[in-house]
Design a protein around this motif. Structure first.
Motif, mmCIF file in Angstrom:
data_model
loop_
_atom_site.group_PDB
_atom_site.id
_atom_site.type_symbol
_atom_site.label_atom_id
_atom_site.label_comp_id
_atom_site.label_asym_id
_atom_site.label_seq_id
_atom_site.Cartn_x
_atom_site.Cartn_y
_atom_site.Cartn_z
ATOM 1 N N ASN A 80 0.871 -1.163 0.000
ATOM 2 C CA ASN A 80 0.000 0.000 0.000
ATOM 3 C C ASN A 80 0.916 1.223 0.000
ATOM 4 O O ASN A 80 2.139 1.076 0.139
ATOM 5 C CB ASN A 80 -0.970 -0.008 1.201
ATOM 6 C CG ASN A 80 -0.254 -0.020 2.542
ATOM 7 O OD1 ASN A 80 0.712 0.716 2.748
ATOM 8 N ND2 ASN A 80 -0.721 -0.846 3.467
ATOM 9 N N PRO A 81 0.372 2.416 -0.184
ATOM 10 C CA PRO A 81 1.246 3.590 -0.265
ATOM 11 C C PRO A 81 2.164 3.761 0.952
ATOM 12 O O PRO A 81 3.337 4.124 0.807
ATOM 13 C CB PRO A 81 0.250 4.744 -0.385
ATOM 14 C CG PRO A 81 -0.932 4.140 -1.045
ATOM 15 C CD PRO A 81 -1.026 2.749 -0.480
ATOM 16 N N LYS A 82 1.652 3.475 2.150
ATOM 17 C CA LYS A 82 2.464 3.649 3.348
ATOM 18 C C LYS A 82 3.646 2.689 3.369
ATOM 19 O O LYS A 82 4.787 3.080 3.651
ATOM 20 C CB LYS A 82 1.593 3.435 4.599
ATOM 21 C CG LYS A 82 2.332 3.725 5.911
ATOM 22 C CD LYS A 82 1.390 3.592 7.096
ATOM 23 C CE LYS A 82 2.135 3.888 8.405
ATOM 24 N NZ LYS A 82 1.230 3.761 9.578
ATOM 25 N N ILE A 83 3.385 1.401 3.082
ATOM 26 C CA ILE A 83 4.462 0.403 3.060
ATOM 27 C C ILE A 83 5.489 0.735 1.986
ATOM 28 O O ILE A 83 6.700 0.613 2.203
ATOM 29 C CB ILE A 83 3.875 -1.007 2.817
ATOM 30 C CG1 ILE A 83 3.130 -1.497 4.069
ATOM 31 C CG2 ILE A 83 4.964 -2.005 2.446
ATOM 32 C CD1 ILE A 83 2.412 -2.820 3.886
ATOM 33 N N ASP A 84 5.018 1.206 0.825
ATOM 34 C CA ASP A 84 5.922 1.493 -0.283
ATOM 35 C C ASP A 84 6.581 2.864 -0.181
ATOM 36 O O ASP A 84 7.430 3.207 -1.016
ATOM 37 C CB ASP A 84 5.151 1.407 -1.607
ATOM 38 C CG ASP A 84 4.771 -0.027 -1.952
ATOM 39 O OD1 ASP A 84 5.157 -0.942 -1.202
ATOM 40 O OD2 ASP A 84 4.097 -0.241 -2.977
ATOM 41 N N GLY A 85 6.173 3.645 0.813
ATOM 42 C CA GLY A 85 6.758 4.985 0.957
ATOM 43 C C GLY A 85 6.296 5.952 -0.116
ATOM 44 O O GLY A 85 7.056 6.809 -0.566
ATOM 45 N N ILE A 86 5.048 5.801 -0.545
ATOM 46 C CA ILE A 86 4.496 6.632 -1.615
ATOM 47 C C ILE A 86 3.530 7.658 -1.031
ATOM 48 O O ILE A 86 2.622 7.309 -0.265
ATOM 49 C CB ILE A 86 3.764 5.769 -2.660
ATOM 50 C CG1 ILE A 86 4.744 4.812 -3.345
ATOM 51 C CG2 ILE A 86 3.063 6.638 -3.692
ATOM 52 C CD1 ILE A 86 5.828 5.489 -4.152
ATOM 53 N N ASN A 87 3.701 8.896 -1.405
ATOM 54 C CA ASN A 87 2.841 9.979 -0.925
ATOM 55 C C ASN A 87 1.638 10.132 -1.837
ATOM 56 O O ASN A 87 1.780 10.415 -3.025
ATOM 57 C CB ASN A 87 3.638 11.291 -0.880
ATOM 58 C CG ASN A 87 2.787 12.464 -0.410
ATOM 59 O OD1 ASN A 87 1.754 12.274 0.240
ATOM 60 N ND2 ASN A 87 3.210 13.671 -0.730
ATOM 61 N N THR A 88 0.445 9.935 -1.303
ATOM 62 C CA THR A 88 -0.783 10.086 -2.097
ATOM 63 C C THR A 88 -1.568 11.341 -1.704
ATOM 64 O O THR A 88 -2.719 11.499 -2.103
ATOM 65 C CB THR A 88 -1.690 8.845 -1.939
ATOM 66 O OG1 THR A 88 -1.954 8.624 -0.554
ATOM 67 C CG2 THR A 88 -1.037 7.614 -2.530
ATOM 68 N N THR A 89 -0.954 12.210 -0.932
ATOM 69 C CA THR A 89 -1.590 13.497 -0.609
ATOM 70 C C THR A 89 -1.263 14.452 -1.748
ATOM 71 O O THR A 89 -0.289 15.212 -1.702
ATOM 72 C CB THR A 89 -1.085 14.050 0.733
ATOM 73 O OG1 THR A 89 -1.270 13.062 1.739
ATOM 74 C CG2 THR A 89 -1.843 15.314 1.123
ATOM 75 N N LEU A 90 -2.091 14.393 -2.768
ATOM 76 C CA LEU A 90 -1.812 15.127 -4.006
ATOM 77 C C LEU A 90 -2.704 16.345 -4.189
ATOM 78 O O LEU A 90 -2.353 17.275 -4.922
ATOM 79 C CB LEU A 90 -2.006 14.186 -5.208
ATOM 80 C CG LEU A 90 -1.267 12.835 -5.133
ATOM 81 C CD1 LEU A 90 -1.706 11.935 -6.286
ATOM 82 C CD2 LEU A 90 0.230 13.042 -5.170
ATOM 83 N N TYR A 91 -3.865 16.320 -3.534
ATOM 84 C CA TYR A 91 -4.845 17.382 -3.744
ATOM 85 C C TYR A 91 -5.288 17.987 -2.408
ATOM 86 O O TYR A 91 -5.032 17.415 -1.340
ATOM 87 C CB TYR A 91 -6.073 16.823 -4.487
ATOM 88 C CG TYR A 91 -5.724 16.053 -5.734
ATOM 89 C CD1 TYR A 91 -5.266 16.705 -6.881
ATOM 90 C CD2 TYR A 91 -5.844 14.659 -5.771
ATOM 91 C CE1 TYR A 91 -4.946 15.988 -8.032
ATOM 92 C CE2 TYR A 91 -5.521 13.939 -6.923
ATOM 93 C CZ TYR A 91 -5.071 14.610 -8.043
ATOM 94 O OH TYR A 91 -4.739 13.906 -9.161
ATOM 95 N N ASP A 92 -5.986 19.095 -2.501
ATOM 96 C CA ASP A 92 -6.545 19.718 -1.295
ATOM 97 C C ASP A 92 -7.772 18.949 -0.817
ATOM 98 O O ASP A 92 -8.200 19.116 0.324
ATOM 99 C CB ASP A 92 -6.946 21.177 -1.582
ATOM 100 C CG ASP A 92 -5.734 22.055 -1.849
ATOM 101 O OD1 ASP A 92 -4.641 21.703 -1.339
ATOM 102 O OD2 ASP A 92 -5.867 23.048 -2.579
#
Length: 292
Positions: free
Chosen positions: A117-129
């Protein structure tokens, strides 16, 4: 095997289409590759092999899973031996303290196992307001990443495109239609029996703009599509039989139970100058067949 030999074998594997050759090449890699984090990153052999996880041949499928599991265990053991702590994690890699995922970065993919998932993979999904849009991207990412080895950046790019296509269709509004569509797409992508859908999206055989226009039937697993087609043909057979007068004869022999009590009817299914098609049903075992 040295990296050059592995790359050559991988190239041949990617070009192969028949199961016998694929099995032969996979066994060569299984016997010859002594995996290290550096080797897997350099050759991308893990990514190439993992593509055959969804192969319809059970022998290929089983061998691939065994290879990936063994290589993962060896790489994890190598990392533990070097340091035993997350402080030794190579530059550019995010550590997972739970040990549930193992990654090796590459330009087009990762040798990756375990839940993602994004957290495990270190991926930031906070892209929008907008929090709903961010949550949608995160859900799509998690669904797309199931049993996949592509890099987090690549998976994120596909998830973003899908979400953006849905948002554009709703004139950039986050409304009930938007939520319902995203929920449907995510559920179909999360279906573990539908790896083909995830693979086609991540390999760009289906573009996100095409995906968001697909119906649930079009997104269904290949196995379910075949079952539906089989059921449709069976229903057609039954419907045709119900409307035609049947006769019982001993002129035909059932290929299944060898009995000769067979009911049949005939129908013109092709052009008028073609012979009639005969539909047969064994009265003993229920076996059905047809011939012209």
């Amino acid at each position: 095997m040295d990296p050059k030999e592995i790359k050559s074998t991988v190239s041949n594997l990617e070009k192969s289409t028949d199961d016998v050759t694929i099995l032969k090449l996979l066994n060569i890699l299984n016997d010859g590759v002594v995996p290290t984090e550096k080797l897997l990153r350099e050759t991308k052999v893990g990514v190439a092999v993992n593509k055959f996880r969804t192969n319809g041949n059970s022998e290929i499928n089983s061998l691939v899973k065994k290879m990936i599991r063994n290589w993962r265990d060896i790489v994890q053991a190598e990392k533990k031996k070097k340091s035993g702590s997350s402080s030794s994690t190579p530059s550019g890699e995010s550590a997972n303290s739970s040990g549930s995922a193992s990654t090796s970065n590459g330009p087009t993919g990762k040798f990756h196992s375990g839940p993602r998932n994004p957290k495990i993979d270190g991926i930031n999904t906070t892209l929008y307001d907008n929090g709903t849009r961010n949550a949608s991207v995160s859900a799509l990412y998690t669904a797309l990443a199931i049993e996949r080895s592509e890099s987090g950046e690549h998976i994120l790019s596909i998830a973003k495109e899908i979400e953006n296509e849905v948002c554009k269709a709703e004139y950039m509004a986050v409304n009930d239609n938007y939520r319902n569509k995203l929920r449907t797409f995510t559920m179909n992508l999360r279906n573990k029996k539908n790896p083909e859908l995830r693979e086609r999206l991540l390999n760009k055989k289906i573009l996100p703009s095409q995906f968001v226009k697909m119906t649930p039937n079009e997104m269904a697993p290949e196995s379910l599509k075949k079952e539906i087609e089989k059921l449709h043909k069976q229903n057609l057979f039954d419907a045709q039989g119900a409307t035609e007068k049947r006769a019982v004869t001993d002129r035909f022999t059932c290929g299944k139970c060898k009995h000769k009590k067979v009911s049949y009817y005939q129908m013109q299914t092709r052009s008028a100058d073609e012979p009639l098609t005969t539909f047969c049903t064994c009265e003993n075992c229920g076996n059905r067949w047809k011939f012209s």
